[in-house]
Design a protein around this motif. Structure first.
Motif, PDB file in Angstrom:
ATOM      1  N   ALA A 171      41.724   3.318 -87.692  1.00 50.31           N
ATOM      2  CA  ALA A 171      43.008   3.502 -88.469  1.00 50.31           C
ATOM      3  C   ALA A 171      43.921   3.047 -87.571  1.00 50.31           C
ATOM      4  O   ALA A 171      45.091   2.609 -88.113  1.00 50.31           O
ATOM      5  N   VAL A 206      46.013  -0.146 -88.483  1.00 49.89           N
ATOM      6  CA  VAL A 206      46.314  -0.085 -89.666  1.00 49.89           C
ATOM      7  C   VAL A 206      47.736   0.833 -89.976  1.00 49.89           C
ATOM      8  O   VAL A 206      48.625   0.470 -90.644  1.00 49.89           O
ATOM      9  N   ILE A 207      47.683   2.080 -89.375  1.00 50.50           N
ATOM     10  CA  ILE A 207      48.837   2.826 -89.564  1.00 50.50           C
ATOM     11  C   ILE A 207      49.583   3.016 -88.151  1.00 50.50           C
ATOM     12  O   ILE A 207      50.495   4.090 -88.246  1.00 50.50           O
ATOM     13  N   TRP A 229      48.936   7.774 -95.865  1.00 54.13           N
ATOM     14  CA  TRP A 229      47.948   6.905 -95.731  1.00 54.13           C
ATOM     15  C   TRP A 229      46.492   7.601 -95.744  1.00 54.13           C
ATOM     16  O   TRP A 229      45.626   7.050 -96.522  1.00 54.13           O
ATOM     17  N   MET A 230      46.361   8.718 -95.040  1.00 55.23           N
ATOM     18  CA  MET A 230      44.914   9.460 -94.904  1.00 55.23           C
ATOM     19  C   MET A 230      44.737   9.779 -96.342  1.00 55.23           C
ATOM     20  O   MET A 230      43.491  10.082 -96.743  1.00 55.23           O
ATOM     21  N   PRO A 244      44.627   5.678 -98.590  1.00 55.96           N
ATOM     22  CA  PRO A 244      44.334   4.500 -97.740  1.00 55.96           C
ATOM     23  C   PRO A 244      44.499   3.348 -98.491  1.00 55.96           C
ATOM     24  O   PRO A 244      43.639   2.998 -99.459  1.00 55.96           O
ATOM     25  N   GLU A 245      45.401   2.677 -98.060  1.00 58.30           N
ATOM     26  CA  GLU A 245      45.676   1.206 -98.525  1.00 58.30           C
ATOM     27  C   GLU A 245      45.953   0.235 -97.379  1.00 58.30           C
ATOM     28  O   GLU A 245      46.056   0.534 -96.176  1.00 58.30           O
ATOM     29  N   ALA A 274      50.013  -0.543 -95.816  1.00 58.49           N
ATOM     30  CA  ALA A 274      49.609   0.903 -95.308  1.00 58.49           C
ATOM     31  C   ALA A 274      50.711   1.802 -95.287  1.00 58.49           C
ATOM     32  O   ALA A 274      50.506   2.769 -95.819  1.00 58.49           O
ATOM     33  N   ASN A 282      52.111   3.287 -98.601  1.00 56.06           N
ATOM     34  CA  ASN A 282      51.212   3.643 -99.593  1.00 56.06           C
ATOM     35  C   ASN A 282      51.671   4.270-100.652  1.00 56.06           C
ATOM     36  O   ASN A 282      52.655   4.961-100.668  1.00 56.06           O
ATOM     37  N   VAL A 290      39.910  10.218 -93.689  1.00 56.90           N
ATOM     38  CA  VAL A 290      40.457   9.224 -94.602  1.00 56.90           C
ATOM     39  C   VAL A 290      39.892   9.351 -96.041  1.00 56.90           C
ATOM     40  O   VAL A 290      38.580   8.848 -96.113  1.00 56.90           O
ATOM     41  N   HIS A 291      40.651   9.724 -96.898  1.00 57.90           N
ATOM     42  CA  HIS A 291      40.091   9.927 -98.244  1.00 57.90           C
ATOM     43  C   HIS A 291      39.252   8.714 -98.792  1.00 57.90           C
ATOM     44  O   HIS A 291      39.533   7.559 -99.033  1.00 57.90           O
ATOM     45  N   ILE A 315      36.865   7.475 -97.445  1.00 55.91           N
ATOM     46  CA  ILE A 315      36.381   6.224 -96.518  1.00 55.91           C
ATOM     47  C   ILE A 315      35.774   6.953 -95.240  1.00 55.91           C
ATOM     48  O   ILE A 315      34.854   6.301 -94.993  1.00 55.91           O
TER      49      ILE A 315
END
Lengths: 366, 451
Positions: free
Chosen positions: B88, B91-92, B149-150, B153-154, B171, B174, B390-391, B393
């Motif tokens: 992550a 990304v974040i 984001w968690m 998630p994008e 991200a 989101n 992470v939902h 993922i």
């Protein structure tokens, strides 16, 4: 190793890594001096020892929280731009990092509690002791972590190889059983103490206090030189690669010469009571040490075999982060200049009538 | 014996629960002190200056603990969840970097605010306080973007377990971010406003010689807390719709909607995870379907739509959600009472609010509700997302560190935070509640007659 280094050109990952070293440099110069203040709080002796402690508290008070954020910036840059390195370091160095965090928490809160708690001696000493002891332990642990990485004792390995190691071999030995890492810890402590003592000579106009910290600053210089030489000597066995970089690498003679010059100027200026010159030279000396470490480790982020480029996040992340950094700097730099102008400019030093920092009488009653 | 995963989760939960109190204070308290100082600039009444200083002192104590516990969290992300950060981070990291700068700005100007009362002109000093308040709110917003984001998630693609096509901007902004940021920011103002109100209402209720001072303080704190409490259910509704859309299982767990079908509104009760039935709940038939879609017959997915290993702990999520709603309702009721009394007072009836003993008592009793709601709300967000870190993922169990013996660090940080909490309470009591009002020239502001 030198072949790999030669083929690497300056790229986005290096720019981010350079920014991280810059932030770490700022952390050493600013928060390092705050930690050093804690060291001298612990060592305060003599009949003006309360005045020494008051001077340290006044010097640190308004700025420590801002100084401390440099470390957060380094961590955020590490996990954003080198996520796998961050994950790896946080796993292998779990124990020293955890202890360092305990030190950071205890130091910051004890310092604030002392500022705002009762002025009675016993209460002040209780918070002061927590503050100063954690100020000693935290830099040592920070140095140990950096030293373990520099010596290549925290190499990346495959999950299977890592899982095959026993607890001690995986989580304790890399840092705890490295004399080199502990020497770097000692060097960090000596350097922080030296920074604090040198700065403190400028923070007061009381010649007696200036003399106390002038002496301390010179003693710290001795300790810095001893630990630096010890570190170099231990590097021979601990990491021939690092030793090679420290003794024969490109540009190293210049760096060593600069460090030596800065050290000499610091000592001379301290001896001659040119405190402002000493502060400037001390800043140069500490910066030379930080960049010397970074340069000797280059191009590796996790020696012995993982380079800055190989561990970097995708390009878009790096460029956006650098963009955010530039915008942030535009806000931050003027703010910092303002903060230091308000508190650290000549005449702003030690105002006894500044009521905001006066601790109120204990139990004034409703 | 708890597993290392459970200890890691417990340590993270405790660190967050501890830090969030101070994070909320870092958003709300600067706003209070800035309003007080602004009144001083306008009126030159020393009482408001004293109030700003008093609140600033509380802020200083609490901010320091917030700063260090926040530092611990930034390291703990890696110490406890290295695999999560490995995936992550790139990304974040963006909102975290921005948060770093916002927090930096906040720390710099708080230093100026706290220590430079006599070094810079009053206007400049006030502006320093405004910067603290604004950057405090911003730094909270950035961290919440990362948390959102968690949940949504994008901004990346997962190919063979490797994160590619990273787009940090996507991200950060989101789909869950706007509602979460709004909900949490309002929560911070409500929580701080109510807590501060309680302190000063207590002083008034007990009978203080500094009545005018505490009345002024109570007024400012209520002006911040009550409107936030009124707006909060609206933002809560937006949040709930956002969750229902993206995380139907979390939504079902929150509402206690166990089986797919037309949804009842479930009040109270203890969901049984094995049988998917309630014990002791009051159920309003079709009400949840009606609230979400406007028809009592709409089928809403329940927690039974996913296998048991993909469900969050139902009882915790449902109970925490109800606690949050309950606190929100009570706070809104208090706001309505206050508004009604103010309206009556404007028309020349009744006493001024701060002197109504029943109202004072209600404010005292309501003072912890904002913080209780914040803690409960975060429990819903974090526990409701389980078993995912992470939902959809990455599972929490797959993200935990291989470091064994996490019980030791859990015990260490528990002891540390426990000690800090005691020290903070002790200091606030001694420094804020028990001391008199200093620097207040007798006769200058005087004691206002009680109307």
């Amino acid at each position: 190793m030198s072949d790999a280094a030669a083929t690497l050109t300056w790229t986005l990952p290096h720019a981010v890594a350079g920014t991280m070293v810059l932030s770490l440099n700022a952390y050493v110069l600013l928060a390092g001096a705050d930690f050093g203040g804690g060291v001298w709080d612990l060592m305060a002796r003599g009949r003006n020892r309360d005045a020494q402690r008051a001077l340290i508290a006044h010097a640190i008070g308004p700025i420590w929280e801002a100084n401390h954020v440099w470390l957060v910036l380094v961590v955020v840059l590490l996990f954003t731009c080198f996520p796998s390195a961050f994950a790896h370091l946080a796993t292998v160095l779990h124990i020293p990092i955890t202890l360092m965090l305990v030190g950071i928490v205890l130091r910051g809160s004890a310092f604030t509690f002392r500022t705002y708690d009762s002025t009675r001696d016993a209460v002040q000493r209780r918070w002061g002791l927590i503050f100063s002891i954690s100020s000693v332990l935290t830099p040592v642990l920070l140095g140990v972590c950096l030293g373990a990485v520099a010596a290549g004792r925290v190499p990346m390995m495959s999950p299977a190889d890592a899982a095959a190691l026993e607890f001690g071999a995986r989580f304790v030995d890399p840092w705890a059983r490295s004399w080199f890492a502990w020497a770097v810890g000692g060097l960090t402590l000596a350097l922080f103490a030296g920074l604090a003592a040198t700065y403190l000579t400028v923070e007061t106009v009381d010649t007696e206090l200036q003399d106390v910290f002038r002496r301390r600053a010179l003693q710290s210089q001795g300790a810095v030189m001893l630990t630096a030489l010890g570190t170099l000597w231990l590097a021979r066995d601990a990491s021939p690669m690092l030793f090679g970089a420290l003794t024969q690498g490109a540009g190293v003679p210049v760096l060593h010469a600069l460090t030596a010059l800065a050290t000499a100027v610091t000592c001379w200026a301290l001896a001659r009571r040119h405190f402002r010159v000493a502060r400037l030279a001390m800043v140069g000396q500490a910066s030379c040490l930080v960049w010397g470490w970074a340069w000797s480790q280059f191009p590796w982020l996790l020696p012995p075999d993982r380079s800055i480029t190989s561990l970097a996040a995708p390009r878009i992340t790096l460029s956006l982060t650098l963009g955010a950094l530039s915008v942030g700097t535009l806000i931050l730099l003027p703010s910092f200049v303002y903060l230091f102008r308000v508190f650290k400019s000549p005449g702003a030093g030690f105002l006894p009538d500044d009521e905001a920092v006066t601790v109120p009488e204990d139990r004034a009653g409703p | 014996m708890m597993s290392d995963l459970e200890f890691a989760r417990a340590q993270m939960a405790m660190s967050l629960a501890f830090h969030i109190v101070f994070a909320v204070v870092g958003i709300g308290m600067p706003a209070l002190m800035v309003i007080a100082e602004w009144r001083w600039l306008r009126t030159r009444d020393a009482m408001y200056l004293e109030l700003a200083k008093r609140w600033a002192k509380g802020t200083a104590i609490l901010f320091a603990v917030g700063a260090v516990s926040g530092t611990v969290l930034s390291f703990e992300l890696g110490l406890l969840w290295p695999t999560f950060m490995e995936h992550a981070g790139a990304v974040i990291g963006m909102p975290f970097s921005l948060e770093g700068f916002a927090f930096f700005t906040e720390a710099i100007f708080l230093g100026i605010y706290l220590y430079a009362w006599q070094r810079i002109p009053p206007k400049a000093h006030w502006w320093a306080g405004v910067v603290v308040a604004v950057s405090g709110a911003l730094s909270g917003a950035f961290v919440i973007c990362a948390n959102a984001w968690m949940n949504a998630p994008e901004g990346f693609a997962m190919v063979n377990g490797v994160v590619t096509n990273v787009d940090p901007i996507d991200a950060m902004f989101n789909a869950a971010a706007p509602s979460q940021v709004l909900h949490m920011t309002l929560a911070a103002y409500a929580a701080c406003g109510f807590a501060a109100s309680g302190v000063h209402a207590y002083a008034l209720y007990r009978g203080t010689p500094h009545r005018a001072f505490h009345r002024a303080a109570l007024q400012i704190a209520l002006i911040m807390g009550l409107p936030a409490a009124v707006l909060q259910p609206l933002s809560g509704d937006i949040s709930a719709r956002s969750v229902a859309e993206r995380q139907p299982v979390k939504f079902a767990a929150m509402e206690g909607h166990l089986r797919t079908g037309p949804a009842d509104f479930v009040i109270g009760g203890w969901p049984d995870e094995a049988t998917l039935t309630h014990r002791g709940a009051i159920e309003v038939p079709g009400a949840l379907s009606f609230m979400t879609t406007g028809s009592t017959k709409t089928v809403i997915p329940g927690v039974d739509q996913v296998p048991a290993e993909d469900r969050p702990p139902l009882a915790i999520v449902h109970t925490a959600f109800q606690i949050m709603i309950g606190c929100g309702m009570l706070m809104m009721a208090l706001a309505a009472w206050g508004a009604w009394r103010t309206w009556r007072r404007r028309r020349g009836q009744g006493t001024a609010l701060p002197d109504d003993r029943a109202f004072l008592l209600a404010v005292i009793l309501a003072s912890p509700l904002g913080f209780v709601a914040v803690e409960a709300g975060w429990t819903v967000t974090e526990v409701g997302r389980q078993p995912w870190i992470v939902h959809g993922i990455l599972r929490t169990a797959d993200a935990v560190t291989p470091m064994p013996g996490l019980g030791v660090t859990f015990a260490l940080f528990t002891a540390l935070y426990f000690g800090l909490a005691i020290a903070v309470v002790f200091l606030l009591r001694r420094q804020i509640l028990k001391t008199g009002i200093r620097h207040l020239p007798i006769g200058l502001t005087g004691e206002m007659p009680i109307p």
